[in-house]
Design an enzyme around this catalytic site. Structure first.
Site, mmCIF file in Angstrom:
data_model
loop_
_atom_site.group_PDB
_atom_site.id
_atom_site.type_symbol
_atom_site.label_atom_id
_atom_site.label_comp_id
_atom_site.label_asym_id
_atom_site.label_seq_id
_atom_site.Cartn_x
_atom_site.Cartn_y
_atom_site.Cartn_z
ATOM 1 N N SER A 166 12.595 32.225 7.102
ATOM 2 C CA SER A 166 13.815 32.664 6.436
ATOM 3 C C SER A 166 13.961 31.997 5.088
ATOM 4 O O SER A 166 13.498 30.865 4.873
ATOM 5 C CB SER A 166 15.024 32.308 7.317
ATOM 6 O OG SER A 166 16.239 32.453 6.604
ATOM 7 N N TYR A 195 20.345 26.300 11.537
ATOM 8 C CA TYR A 195 19.431 27.445 11.658
ATOM 9 C C TYR A 195 18.264 27.286 10.697
ATOM 10 O O TYR A 195 17.092 27.398 11.075
ATOM 11 C CB TYR A 195 20.182 28.750 11.391
ATOM 12 C CG TYR A 195 19.271 29.932 11.147
ATOM 13 C CD1 TYR A 195 18.498 30.466 12.164
ATOM 14 C CD2 TYR A 195 19.181 30.507 9.875
ATOM 15 C CE1 TYR A 195 17.658 31.540 11.936
ATOM 16 C CE2 TYR A 195 18.349 31.590 9.639
ATOM 17 C CZ TYR A 195 17.582 32.106 10.666
ATOM 18 O OH TYR A 195 16.748 33.161 10.433
ATOM 19 N N LYS A 238 13.936 26.665 11.264
ATOM 20 C CA LYS A 238 12.856 27.399 10.611
ATOM 21 C C LYS A 238 11.947 26.445 9.824
ATOM 22 O O LYS A 238 10.715 26.550 9.841
ATOM 23 C CB LYS A 238 13.434 28.468 9.676
ATOM 24 C CG LYS A 238 14.192 29.585 10.384
ATOM 25 C CD LYS A 238 13.274 30.425 11.258
ATOM 26 C CE LYS A 238 13.992 31.641 11.837
ATOM 27 N NZ LYS A 238 13.131 32.458 12.714
#
Length: 699
Positions: free
Chosen positions: A135, A163, A167
Site C-alpha cells: 500500500s 495498517y 504492510k
C-alpha cells in the site's frame, strides 16, 4: 472435480488469498482471462462467498474455494496439499486505516502472522513466486520530504498508522527472506494507491461488511439510501479545496497491474531471484471534493454530506509516480475517475445491498462443507420460497405458506443415488426418450448408452442431474422478486453428444404472485450442432405434510391431443385424442389395467411451434392444473413449449414410494431428433440460441 467444470490442463495455478474480497475478486477475473487457473482462500471476515459464485459465471470457469484463515497453518496446508500451486497473489488482511488505530494488536496479529504462515508453507512446498498487495500508506506523509510528490518508489518509508506499519513490516520480511536465499525467491511488491469503481458487468464490486471505511463505497451507500449522509474528514488541508489529495485508480486497472507483475515474475530468467517494488497508480491526484462531484454527476444525485474533523493517520497527499511500472511491467492506467464512478453506480444500483440480500440463505449440502455443494434458498422467511442446489441446478424444495409441495432430499447424497428418479433436477442434454439411443446429425450416426428399456432417457449417462452447475448469481431486483442464475459448461468430450455447450438456468421467484419461473438458454461454444431438449423434473405433492401418496389430487390436463407411442413409448408419428383430460390419481396396489400408469406426452398446439429452437419469446400458456381438497393448494403449470409429459411417479424409489408425487414436464416432442416433422425444434446449431420457459404458479 466433475468433468464438466472448465479447466485448462497446462495452465499455471495461482493461489489468491483474500480472493473473495474487492481487489482479489477483480484480479481473479483478469487471471482467468489471461489463462491462469485460480484457487481462492478467504476467511470471509469482510467478504462474501457470493462474489466467488458470481465470478464463476462471469468467467465461465470453476473456481475452487477454501474458507481458511491464513493464521490457521493446518487449514492452509491442506490447500497446498490439494492443489499444485505455482504462484501466490496475497491480498488477505485487515485494511482499514482508521480501524487500525483503534485495534492495532489485531492488525499486527492478523496481517503479519498470516503472511508468515503463508510464506513458511510456500517455502515448504517450493512455491517461489509471490505478488504482495502492499500500500502507498508505507510512505506515510511524503510531503515531509522535498520533491517527493508524486511519490516514487525511492521515497523514504514512514507509515503513520498501524495498517501501514503492517504492510511495511511485511515488505521488510520479504526483503530479509529474499536476502537469505536470493536464488529461490521472486517477490513483487505492489504499492497501490486508492482503488475505486467496480467491474463494468455490475456483477462484482466493493461490498464491505458493516460501515465502509473508504470514500466511494460510503458514497454509494448514501446514494442508494443505506446511509444518511457522507462524512468528509477535514477540509482544512493545504490543497486546492481543503480536502486530502489521493491517487484514485480503477479497480480493473489495478487488477491488470497484478497480472503484469505476475507475468514479469514468470518471465524473469536471471540467475538470482527478485524482490522489487512498484507503484500502481495513475500519477494524477484528485481531492475528495473532486471525486464527490464526479460521483454525484454519474449518479445524478447531489449527496448530502457533513465535514468533520481529520481522521487519525490521514496525510495531505498520496499521489503515485508510476514510471517504474510503466517502464518495467509495461503497465499503466487506462480508466479515469469518471469511469470508476460510472461503474460503481452500476454496481450500486443493481446491487444496492451488495451481496448481503435479505431473504436469501445458503447451507452446505455435503458433510465436507464444500462451497461447490450448496443449497441456496431464495425468498427465505416469506410465504413462498424455493431452495435450489448447484448439483443439477435442482429444485430441492418449494414452500407455499410454509408447506413443502415437492419431493426432495436433505443433502446431495440423496440426489446422487442412482435410483433417485431425477427428482427436481434440470434435465439435459436431452429430456425424455431417444429411440434405442440412436440419432443421425450432419450425416453422422451417434449411439447413446441405453438406460431405459431399449431407449436412452434424460441424456443417458451424461445427464445434467449429476453435474455441478457454476454460480449462482443471486439478486433481488425488486420487492418480492428474487433471481438465481446457474451455468453449466458441458464439453463434448465429457458426454456422448456432439459439441461444447453452455447452458444457463435462471430461476425467478415472485413471492407476491407465488410463482417460480424457470428460463433455459443454450448455446454451442464449439461444434456445428447438437440435439438439445431441456426441462425440469420436479415431482409435486400438494397434500398436507407427512403424506406418502398423491391420492385425492385432482389433475386437469388442458389438452387432450397426445403423441401416440408404441409399446416402447416411442412415437408412431401420429397425434391422437386421449380421453383423460381430467382425472383423479389414485395410489395403485398393483399396476394392472384397473390402475393404469399415467405417462403421456400432450401437445399444446399441433399446428405451431414445431420448428422453434427458441420458444422463450412466446407467452407461457397454461398446460396443466392440479388441486388437493385437503390442503386447498392449487398448482398451475405454464410453458412456452410445444408439448408436456405428465406422469404419476409410478416408479419412484430411493426413499419414496410409487405415486408419492406427480410430474408435469414441459419440453419438446418425444424422440423429436428422430422424427422428421419435429426434429428442427431440438437441433441447436452454432450461432443460434436455445430457449424455453416454465412457470409454476400456486394459489
Amino acid at each position: 472435480m466433475t468433468a464438466q467444470l472448465q479447466t485448462s490442463g497446462n495452465a499455471k495455478t495461482v493461489l489468491v488469498t483474500g480472493g473473495a474480497g474487492y481487489i482479489g475478486s477483480h484480479t481473479v477475473v483478469e487471471l482467468i482471462e489471461n489463462g491462469y487457473e485460480c484457487v481462492v482462500v478467504d476467511n470471509l471476515s469482510n467478504s462474501s462467498y457470493d462474489s466467488v459464485a458470481r465470478l464463476e459465471i462471469l468467467t465461465k470457469h470453476h473456481i475452487p474455494f477454501h474458507k481458511v484463515d491464513l493464521c490457521d497453518r493446518e487449514g492452509l496446508e491442506k490447500v497446498f496439499k490439494e492443489h499444485e500451486i505455482d504462484s501466490v497473489i496475497h491480498f488477505a488482511g485487515l485494511k482499514a486505516v482508521g480501524e487500525s488505530t483503534q485495534i492495532p494488536l489485531r492488525y499486527y496479529h492478523n496481517n503479519i502472522l498470516g503472511t508468515l504462515v503463508l510464506l513458511e508453507l510456500m517455502q515448504q512446498y517450493k512455491v517461489s513466486k509471490f505478488v504482495f498487495s502492499s500500500s502507498a500508506t508505507v510512505y506515510g506523509d511524503a510531503t515531509r520530504f522535498p520533491d517527493m510528490i508524486p511519490i516514487p518508489e525511492e521515497c523514504p518509508l514512514g507509515p503513520t498508522n498501524p495498517y501501514g506499519n503492517t504492510k511495511y513490516a511485511i515488505e521488510k520480511i520479504l526483503n530479509d527472506l529474499y536476502n537469505s536465499d536470493k536464488a529461490s525467491w521472486k517477490f513483487s511488491i505492489l504499492r497501490y494507491f486508492n482503488p475505486i469503481g467496480a467491474h463494468p458487468s455490475g456483477l462484482i464490486g466493493e461490498d464491505p461488511l458493516g460501515i465502509p471505511n473508504n470514500l466511494l463505497p460510503y458514497m454509494a451507500q448514501v446514494a442508494v439510501g443505506r446511509r444518511e449522509k457522507l462524512y468528509i474528514f477535514g477540509d482544512d488541508y493545504d490543497s486546492r479545496d481543503g480536502t486530502p489529495i489521493r491517487d484514485y485508480i480503477h479497480v480493473v486497472d489495478l487488477a491488470k497491474g497484478h497480472i503484469a507483475a505476475l507475468k514479469y515474475l514468470d518471465a524473469y530468467n536471471q540467475k538470482e531471484g527478485l524482490c522489487r517494488e512498484w507503484n500502481l497508480g495513475s500519477g494524477k491526484g484528485s481531492t475528495v471534493f473532486e471525486v464527490y462531484r464526479a460521483f454525484c454527476k454519474a449518479s445524478g444525485i447531489d449527496l448530502p454530506y457533513e465535514v468533520t474533523g481529520r481522521r487519525a493517520g490521514d496525510v495531505l497527499n498520496l499521489t503515485a509516480k508510476p514510471d517504474r511500472a510503466k517502464r518495467e511491467l509495461k503497465w499503466q492506467t487506462e480508466l479515469q475517475v469518471e469511469d470508476s464512478c460510472k461503474d460503481l453506480w452500476k454496481w450500486a444500483t443493481e446491487n444496492p445491498f451488495g451481496y448481503q440480500l435479505k431473504g436469501v440463505e445458503a447451507r452446505f449440502a455435503t458433510e465436507e462443507m464444500s462451497y461447490d455443494a450448496r443449497f441456496v434458498t431464495i425468498g427465505a422467511g416469506t410465504r413462498f420460497q424455493a431452495t435450489i442446489a448447484n448439483l443439477g441446478a435442482t429444485i430441492v424444495d418449494l414452500k407455499v405458506d410454509g408447506q413443502s409441495v415437492v419431493l426432495g432430499y436433505e443433502n446431495e447424497k440423496g440426489y446422487l443415488n442412482p435410483d433417485s428418479s431425477y427428482i427436481g433436477a434440470t434435465i439435459g442434454r436431452y429430456a425424455n426418450r431417444i429411440a434405442k439411443g440412436k440419432f443421425n446429425l450432419g450425416g453422422k450416426d451417434y449411439q447413446l448408452t441405453v438406460n431405459n428399456g431399449i431407449n436412452a432417457n434424460h441424456g443417458s449417462i451424461g445427464s445434467f442431474h449429476v453435474k455441478r452447475f457454476l454460480g449462482p448469481i443471486v439478486q433481488n431486483p425488486s420487492k418480492d422478486v428474487f433471481t438465481a442464475e446457474y451455468m453449466l459448461i458441458d464439453n463434448g468430450k465429457d458426454t456422448e453428444f456432439p459439441g461444447d455447450l453452455l447452458v444457463t438456468v435462471q430461476y425467478t421467484l415472485n413471492v407476491a404472485k407465488k410463482s417460480l419461473e424457470i428460463e433455459y438458454k443454450g448455446k454451442l461454444t464449439a461444434g456445428e450442432a447438437t440435439p438439445l431438449n431441456l426441462t425440469n423434473h420436479t415431482y409435486f405433492n400438494l397434500d398436507k405434510p407427512h403424506r406418502d401418496t398423491i391420492d385425492g389430487t385432482e389433475i386437469k390436463v388442458v389438452s387432450n391431443k397426445s403423441v401416440d407411442v408404441d409399446k416402447n413409448v416411442i412415437p408412431t408419428g401420429k397425434i391422437v385424442d386421449r380421453n383423460i383430460a381430467t382425472f383423479k390419481s389414485s395410489k395403485p396396489t398393483t399396476l394392472g389395467p384397473k390402475d393404469p400408469l399415467y405417462d403421456y406426452c400432450f401437445v399444446v398446439d399441433e399446428n405451431a411451434k414445431h420448428k422453434q429452437i427458441d420458444t422463450s419469446k412466446n407467452e407461457p400458456t397454461l398446460v396443466a392444473k392440479a388441486f388437493h381438497p385437503d390442503s386447498k393448494i392449487t398448482l398451475e403449470v405454464l410453458s412456452t413449449e410445444p408439448t408436456y409429459q405428465i406422469y404419476t411417479g409410478d416408479f419412484l424409489s430411493a426413499g419414496y414410494t410409487a405415486r408419492q408425487g406427480f410430474a408435469v414436464e414441459p419440453g419438446r416432442y418425444v424422440d423429436a431428433i428422430n422424427q422428421k416433422e419435429w426434429k428442427d425444434c431440438v437441433i441447436l446449431r452454432h450461432g443460434k440460441t436455445y430457449g424455453s420457459k416454465i412457470v409454476y404458479r400456486f394459489s
